[in-house]
Design a protein around this motif. Structure first.
Motif, PDB file in Angstrom:
ATOM      1  N   UNK A 211      -0.758   7.389  16.335  1.00  0.00           N
ATOM      2  CA  UNK A 211       0.611   7.012  15.985  1.00  0.00           C
ATOM      3  C   UNK A 211       1.536   8.189  16.216  1.00  0.00           C
TER       4      UNK A 211
ATOM      5  N   UNK B 223       2.566   2.959  17.420  1.00  0.00           N
ATOM      6  CA  UNK B 223       1.158   3.076  17.140  1.00  0.00           C
ATOM      7  C   UNK B 223       0.365   2.427  18.263  1.00  0.00           C
TER       8      UNK B 223
ATOM      9  N   UNK C 217       1.491  -3.666   5.564  1.00  0.00           N
ATOM     10  CA  UNK C 217       0.447  -4.351   6.317  1.00  0.00           C
ATOM     11  C   UNK C 217      -0.892  -3.651   6.122  1.00  0.00           C
ATOM     12  N   UNK C 218      -1.235  -3.469   4.854  1.00  0.00           N
ATOM     13  CA  UNK C 218      -2.473  -2.755   4.514  1.00  0.00           C
ATOM     14  C   UNK C 218      -3.670  -3.339   5.254  1.00  0.00           C
TER      15      UNK C 218
ATOM     16  N   UNK D 298       0.260  -1.358  19.102  1.00  0.00           N
ATOM     17  CA  UNK D 298       0.123  -2.212  17.924  1.00  0.00           C
ATOM     18  C   UNK D 298       1.428  -2.298  17.136  1.00  0.00           C
ATOM     19  N   UNK D 299       2.259  -1.290  17.290  1.00  0.00           N
ATOM     20  CA  UNK D 299       3.499  -1.311  16.538  1.00  0.00           C
ATOM     21  C   UNK D 299       4.541  -0.437  17.196  1.00  0.00           C
TER      22      UNK D 299
ATOM     23  N   UNK E  75      -3.335  -5.247   7.861  1.00  0.00           N
ATOM     24  CA  UNK E  75      -2.866  -5.727   9.156  1.00  0.00           C
ATOM     25  C   UNK E  75      -3.112  -4.754  10.273  1.00  0.00           C
ATOM     26  N   UNK E  76      -2.295  -4.824  11.266  1.00  0.00           N
ATOM     27  CA  UNK E  76      -2.602  -4.129  12.508  1.00  0.00           C
ATOM     28  C   UNK E  76      -1.637  -3.017  12.877  1.00  0.00           C
ATOM     29  N   UNK E  77      -0.517  -2.916  12.167  1.00  0.00           N
ATOM     30  CA  UNK E  77       0.497  -2.006  12.689  1.00  0.00           C
ATOM     31  C   UNK E  77       0.374  -0.582  12.161  1.00  0.00           C
ATOM     32  N   UNK E  78      -0.081  -0.431  10.949  1.00  0.00           N
ATOM     33  CA  UNK E  78      -0.216   0.922  10.423  1.00  0.00           C
ATOM     34  C   UNK E  78       1.077   1.685  10.304  1.00  0.00           C
ATOM     35  N   UNK E  79       2.179   0.982  10.312  1.00  0.00           N
ATOM     36  CA  UNK E  79       3.485   1.625  10.235  1.00  0.00           C
ATOM     37  C   UNK E  79       3.754   2.088   8.807  1.00  0.00           C
ATOM     38  N   UNK E  80       3.934   3.395   8.654  1.00  0.00           N
ATOM     39  CA  UNK E  80       4.241   3.950   7.350  1.00  0.00           C
ATOM     40  C   UNK E  80       5.732   4.245   7.253  1.00  0.00           C
TER      41      UNK E  80
ATOM     42  N   UNK F  46      -6.558   1.515  12.039  1.00  0.00           N
ATOM     43  CA  UNK F  46      -5.104   1.509  12.119  1.00  0.00           C
ATOM     44  C   UNK F  46      -4.478   1.450  10.738  1.00  0.00           C
ATOM     45  N   UNK F  47      -4.939   2.321   9.830  1.00  0.00           N
ATOM     46  CA  UNK F  47      -4.382   2.351   8.488  1.00  0.00           C
ATOM     47  C   UNK F  47      -4.003   3.776   8.102  1.00  0.00           C
TER      48      UNK F  47
ATOM     49  N   UNK G 293       3.469   0.984   3.083  1.00  0.00           N
ATOM     50  CA  UNK G 293       3.138   0.110   4.205  1.00  0.00           C
ATOM     51  C   UNK G 293       3.114  -1.324   3.717  1.00  0.00           C
TER      52      UNK G 293
ATOM     53  N   UNK H  96       0.864  -1.177   0.000  1.00  0.00           N
ATOM     54  CA  UNK H  96       0.000   0.000   0.000  1.00  0.00           C
ATOM     55  C   UNK H  96       0.893   1.216   0.000  1.00  0.00           C
TER      56      UNK H  96
END
Lengths: 114, 113
Positions: free
Chosen positions: B33, B48, A95-96, B55-56, A98-103, B97-98, A93, A32
């Motif tokens: 986040x 996050x 984990x589109x 979550x992260x 998923x749960x982390x939302x880490x960009x 969470x996106x 990302x 994503x």
């Protein structure tokens, strides 16, 4: 080790013409991709996104193209307006759903429209 | 509607001190986040939280910690400050969470001297 690269620190475009901002990535797990715009003294603002299952997404003057084989995406702004002058960040990302939302962000490209 | 609110907007701390940064998300947003943006770089993910659970976590030392409260507001804590911690700290909130739903605050500019 930069996973998301924006190799042009700056871009200058005439008003009314097309602006093309480029972004390359190295992680094949990214699924994503997003573009954010940032004005000075403000936080980044979401512009447009694209899922890895698509190769194009359009929203008004903004179109994002994704070339998965080349690990490359680009943002087209047509026509460019002076208000588009800002720093543009490409983000990805893996984990589109998923749960982390880490960009993961690139370093940004400063667009100047004159 | 109020956007994402961060406080303070600016602060100056001395090396070795502790700092607490605060974030109030948009009403109804359950995810918060935190990102660090060093001058000339893009934002880098720190933490996050979603529904008050972590979550992260990004690649930051244990000096960095965060929490989310029942009202979904959040704090970022940094202990034993280093000069390299000088940066703009951004908070983003979203319903889920996106990243496409993220709304960023204007950030807290931290200077460590």
């Amino acid at each position: 080790d930069q996973q998301v690269k924006q190799n042009s620190p700056s871009l200058s475009v005439q008003e009314g013409r097309i602006s093309i901002l480029n972004c390359d990535y190295t992680n094949s797990m990214f699924d994503y991709f997003l573009w954010y715009k940032k004005y000075p003294a403000e936080g980044p603002t979401f512009l447009i996104s694209i899922s890895s299952i698509k190769d194009k997404n359009e929203d008004g003057r903004f179109t994002v193209f994704l070339n998965k084989s080349a690990k490359h995406l680009s943002l087209h702004i047509v026509p460019s307006q002076p208000g588009d002058s800002a720093v543009y960040f490409c983000a990805a990302s893996e984990d589109y759903g998923g749960s982390q939302g880490n960009l993961i962000f690139g370093k940004g490209t400063k667009l100047s429209v004159k | 509607d109020a956007g994402v609110t961060q406080s303070p907007t600016h602060l100056i701390k001395t090396r070795g001190q502790h700092v607490t940064l605060r974030c109030s998300p948009i009403s109804g947003h359950k995810s918060v986040s935190w990102y660090q943006q060093v001058l000339g770089q893009g934002p880098q993910f720190i933490f996050q939280y979603y529904e008050k659970e972590e979550r992260g976590r990004g690649n930051f030392p244990d000096r960095f910690s965060a929490r989310q409260f029942p009202n979904y507001s959040s704090e970022l804590n940094v202990n034993a400050l280093l000069l390299g911690d000088s940066a703009l700290y951004l908070c983003a909130s979203s319903v889920r969470d996106r990243g496409d739903g993220y709304t960023f605050g204007s950030g807290t500019r931290l200077t460590v001297v």
